[in-house]
Design an enzyme around this catalytic site. Structure first.
Site, mmCIF file in Angstrom:
data_model
loop_
_atom_site.group_PDB
_atom_site.id
_atom_site.type_symbol
_atom_site.label_atom_id
_atom_site.label_comp_id
_atom_site.label_asym_id
_atom_site.label_seq_id
_atom_site.Cartn_x
_atom_site.Cartn_y
_atom_site.Cartn_z
ATOM 1 N N TYR A 1 48.455 36.713 25.214
ATOM 2 C CA TYR A 1 47.461 35.876 25.901
ATOM 3 C C TYR A 1 46.934 34.847 24.907
ATOM 4 C CZ TYR A 1 47.185 39.105 29.847
ATOM 5 O OH TYR A 1 47.478 39.871 30.951
ATOM 6 N N HIS B 1 44.964 31.528 26.346
ATOM 7 C CA HIS B 1 43.806 30.838 26.975
ATOM 8 C C HIS B 1 43.379 29.612 26.167
ATOM 9 C CE1 HIS B 1 43.480 34.324 29.584
ATOM 10 N NE2 HIS B 1 43.411 35.114 28.539
ATOM 11 N N LYS C 1 45.680 40.140 22.764
ATOM 12 C CA LYS C 1 44.699 39.043 22.745
ATOM 13 C C LYS C 1 45.158 37.916 21.836
ATOM 14 C CE LYS C 1 41.495 38.757 24.791
ATOM 15 N NZ LYS C 1 41.413 38.287 26.226
ATOM 16 N N ARG D 1 43.659 47.938 23.382
ATOM 17 C CA ARG D 1 45.019 47.840 23.916
ATOM 18 C C ARG D 1 46.017 47.616 22.782
ATOM 19 N NH1 ARG D 1 43.897 43.162 28.258
ATOM 20 N NH2 ARG D 1 42.264 42.741 26.747
ATOM 21 N N ASP E 1 37.477 33.797 30.016
ATOM 22 C CA ASP E 1 38.552 33.526 29.043
ATOM 23 C C ASP E 1 39.130 32.122 29.210
ATOM 24 O OD1 ASP E 1 39.779 34.160 31.396
ATOM 25 O OD2 ASP E 1 40.996 35.785 30.595
ATOM 26 N N GLU F 1 49.471 34.158 30.156
ATOM 27 C CA GLU F 1 48.743 33.763 31.370
ATOM 28 C C GLU F 1 49.298 32.531 32.068
ATOM 29 O OE1 GLU F 1 47.495 33.501 28.320
ATOM 30 O OE2 GLU F 1 46.686 31.473 28.074
HETATM 31 N N1 LIG Z 1 37.468 38.463 31.321
HETATM 32 C C1 LIG Z 1 38.582 39.176 31.291
HETATM 33 O O1 LIG Z 1 38.682 40.182 30.570
HETATM 34 C C2 LIG Z 1 39.745 38.795 32.129
HETATM 35 C C3 LIG Z 1 39.753 37.572 32.730
HETATM 36 N N2 LIG Z 1 40.761 37.208 33.577
HETATM 37 C C4 LIG Z 1 40.639 35.871 34.155
HETATM 38 O O2 LIG Z 1 40.254 35.931 35.515
HETATM 39 C C5 LIG Z 1 40.553 34.667 36.114
HETATM 40 C C6 LIG Z 1 41.173 34.868 37.499
HETATM 41 O O3 LIG Z 1 42.495 35.338 37.356
HETATM 42 P P1 LIG Z 1 43.388 35.662 38.651
HETATM 43 O O4 LIG Z 1 42.587 36.360 39.664
HETATM 44 O O5 LIG Z 1 44.631 36.294 38.144
HETATM 45 O O6 LIG Z 1 43.720 34.205 39.165
HETATM 46 P P2 LIG Z 1 44.331 33.822 40.614
HETATM 47 O O7 LIG Z 1 45.067 32.551 40.388
HETATM 48 O O8 LIG Z 1 45.023 34.965 41.232
HETATM 49 O O9 LIG Z 1 43.011 33.535 41.472
HETATM 50 C C7 LIG Z 1 42.179 32.453 41.243
HETATM 51 C C8 LIG Z 1 41.659 31.962 42.573
HETATM 52 O O10 LIG Z 1 40.676 30.938 42.338
HETATM 53 C C9 LIG Z 1 40.768 30.069 43.444
HETATM 54 N N3 LIG Z 1 40.037 28.837 43.180
HETATM 55 C C10 LIG Z 1 40.381 27.769 42.431
HETATM 56 N N4 LIG Z 1 39.410 26.840 42.476
HETATM 57 C C11 LIG Z 1 38.410 27.342 43.259
HETATM 58 C C12 LIG Z 1 37.137 26.883 43.686
HETATM 59 N N5 LIG Z 1 36.679 25.681 43.318
HETATM 60 N N6 LIG Z 1 36.385 27.681 44.475
HETATM 61 C C13 LIG Z 1 36.833 28.891 44.858
HETATM 62 N N7 LIG Z 1 38.034 29.378 44.496
HETATM 63 C C14 LIG Z 1 38.812 28.621 43.712
HETATM 64 C C15 LIG Z 1 42.267 29.896 43.641
HETATM 65 O O11 LIG Z 1 42.590 29.359 44.914
HETATM 66 C C16 LIG Z 1 42.738 31.339 43.475
HETATM 67 O O12 LIG Z 1 42.807 32.038 44.698
HETATM 68 C C17 LIG Z 1 41.450 33.950 35.095
HETATM 69 O O13 LIG Z 1 40.686 33.009 34.356
HETATM 70 C C18 LIG Z 1 41.906 35.064 34.197
HETATM 71 O O14 LIG Z 1 42.302 34.619 32.932
HETATM 72 C C19 LIG Z 1 41.802 38.042 33.862
HETATM 73 C C20 LIG Z 1 41.865 39.283 33.258
HETATM 74 C C21 LIG Z 1 40.865 39.734 32.305
HETATM 75 C C1 LIG Z 2 43.696 38.276 30.496
HETATM 76 C C2 LIG Z 2 42.920 38.604 29.321
HETATM 77 O O1 LIG Z 2 42.419 37.720 28.648
HETATM 78 C C3 LIG Z 2 42.730 39.971 28.936
HETATM 79 O O2 LIG Z 2 43.333 40.857 29.564
HETATM 80 O O3 LIG Z 2 41.981 40.248 27.990
#
Ligand SMILES: NC(=O)C1=CN([C@@H]2O[C@H](COP(=O)(O)OP(=O)(O)OC[C@H]3O[C@@H](n4cnc5c(N)ncnc54)[C@H](O)[C@@H]3O)[C@@H](O)[C@H]2O)C=CC1
Ligand SMILES: CC(=O)C(=O)O
Ligand SMILES: [Mg+2]
Length: 371
Positions: A94, A96, A75, A15, A270, A118
């Site tokens: 970002y 984190h 990143k 990206r 992340d 974020e």
């Molecule tokens: N690995 C990667 O490449 C990427 C990772 N991410 C990560 O994905 C994660 C999720 O992001 P979003 O969906 O945007 O967040 P979001 O805030 O939209 O959704 C998170 C959900 O988790 C729920 N939650 C909180 N505690 C909980 C529990 N104990 N049990 C069940 N549900 C619970 C919340 O109520 C919420 O609905 C973040 O950490 C984000 O940084 C996002 C993009 C890329």
């Molecule tokens: C959200 C994030 O860490 C990514 O898009 O790589």
């Protein structure tokens, strides 16, 4: 303002933080834009396309970081970039930080003013700059998980679904936010039997209406997580407490009791990951084994599909970059509370409570800095 965009350096990160559209907008508002040579190539954007919109191309990362009053990235800076951090730099990317003590220390030691995509948060709770990449990572999660579930990859050898007379794969999604909803959408389309667990009842109610009761919604608790995880072929972890370290919902003991060859995709890696055994992996070597299960923990999943992700990300970040460039960070944050919530570090101090809590550090209130 002088705005600089270095090339991304993380493993298989294709990206880039700006498109020619962004250059045209920033230059049109009287700013100067500097881009490291080749920064857009991974997203199919040539230096010539940036130059055509008024950008200046610089040959090295060092020159690019040095010239920018504001540096736009995708990143978080990695160790090889820490030397570029400095006190008079505004970094917008970002970060984190709650999962990254070394970077937090580097930002504090350098005095950098750092605004994290974020943690920018609208009054209704939405995270507008995380949203697009959570959409992408959510959509990718069943795709990478399905690949890992194939026998030759060490998985159970289960197809997601769509074969008559045979049970569909059971996909359990922890967290029904942006990534979770998108993961459900794709897993459902692949034919899987999908269950979402969330602590937020509204997320579960929305799931019910959105998928016309074709996705099961269950309130997340220690017991319900355990029961669902043990029955799953694939678990997708997407829980988030904004800016904080992710809660560990799946323990090592649960994994030991899972079906052999089951797959766990930790999208929340992340923020430190929501499975006890998660550790960040790369696109080069994305999976590892825990007991008889396969973990996928790539922290930059959207980097694998840059021709989608770069555009989705910059569609969201550009309006905020324009505010920061036009007003400077202080006035921009004063006039836009969502942006103020993005401030994570300034002048050697932590300014985001979730980060301060993660490391037992003091937290300065952003409002005190803006007076
Ligand atoms: N690995 C990667 O490449 C990427 C990772 N991410 C990560 O994905 C994660 C999720 O992001 P979003 O969906 O945007 O967040 P979001 O805030 O939209 O959704 C998170 C959900 O988790 C729920 N939650 C909180 N505690 C909980 C529990 N104990 N049990 C069940 N549900 C619970 C919340 O109520 C919420 O609905 C973040 O950490 C984000 O940084 C996002 C993009 C890329
Ligand atoms: C959200 C994030 O860490 C990514 O898009 O790589
Ligand atoms: Mg990191």
């Amino acid at each position: 303002m002088r705005i600089a965009v270095p090339a991304e350096v993380k493993n298989h990160e294709y990206r880039v933080a700006i498109t020619p559209v962004g250059v045209a907008e920033l230059v049109g508002h009287g700013h100067e834009v500097f881009i490291q040579a080749g920064a857009g190539i991974g997203s199919s954007i040539s230096d010539a396309e940036y130059i055509a919109q008024g950008a200046t191309i610089l040959p090295t990362a060092a020159e690019t970081w040095a010239i920018g009053e504001m540096v736009l990235k995708v990143k978080e800076p990695i160790e090889s970039e820490y030397g570029y951090l400095r006190e008079d730099l505004l970094l917008f990317t970002y970060l984190h930080l709650a999962a990254d003590k070394e970077l937090t220390d580097a930002l504090l030691a350098s005095g950098t003013t750092a605004i994290a995509y974020e943690t920018v948060q609208l009054p209704n709770g939405l995270l507008p700059l995380l949203y697009p990449m959570s959409e992408v990572a959510g959509c990718l999660a069943p795709q990478v998980g399905a690949h890992s579930m194939m026998k030759a990859q060490g998985g159970r050898g289960v197809l997601m679904g769509c074969v008559g007379g045979v049970a569909n794969a059971k996909v359990v999604i922890l967290g029904g936010g942006t990534a979770g909803q998108n993961a459900a959408n794709v897993a459902l389309g692949m034919g899987a039997d999908v269950t979402i667990l969330d602590t937020d009842l509204d997320k579960l109610r929305n799931t019910f209406w959105r998928y016309e009761n074709r996705v099961h919604g269950i309130v997340s608790s220690k017991l319900s997580v355990r029961e669902q995880v043990l029955a799953a072929d694939m678990v997708i972890g997407t829980v988030l407490i904004p800016g904080a370290k992710a809660p560990k919902l799946v323990t090592n003991e649960m994994v030991a009791a899972m079906k052999p060859g089951s797959v766990l995709v930790d999208v929340a890696i992340d923020q430190g990951g929501c499975f006890e055994d998660s550790k960040p992996t790369t696109h080069d070597d994305p999976t590892f084994q825990v007991h008889n299960s396969i973990f996928y923990c790539v922290a930059n999943m959207p980097g694998a599909v840059p021709n989608t992700s770069t555009w989705a990300l910059t569609n969201a970040t550009l309006a905020y970059a324009l505010q920061l460039a036009g007003k400077g960070w202080k006035r921009a944050c004063k006039e836009n509370h969502a942006l103020a919530l993005g401030l994570n570090t300034h002048a050697g101090q932590v300014t985001y409570p979730g980060v301060a809590d993660a490391f037992g550090l003091d937290c300065v209130r952003v409002s005190d800095l803006l007076d």
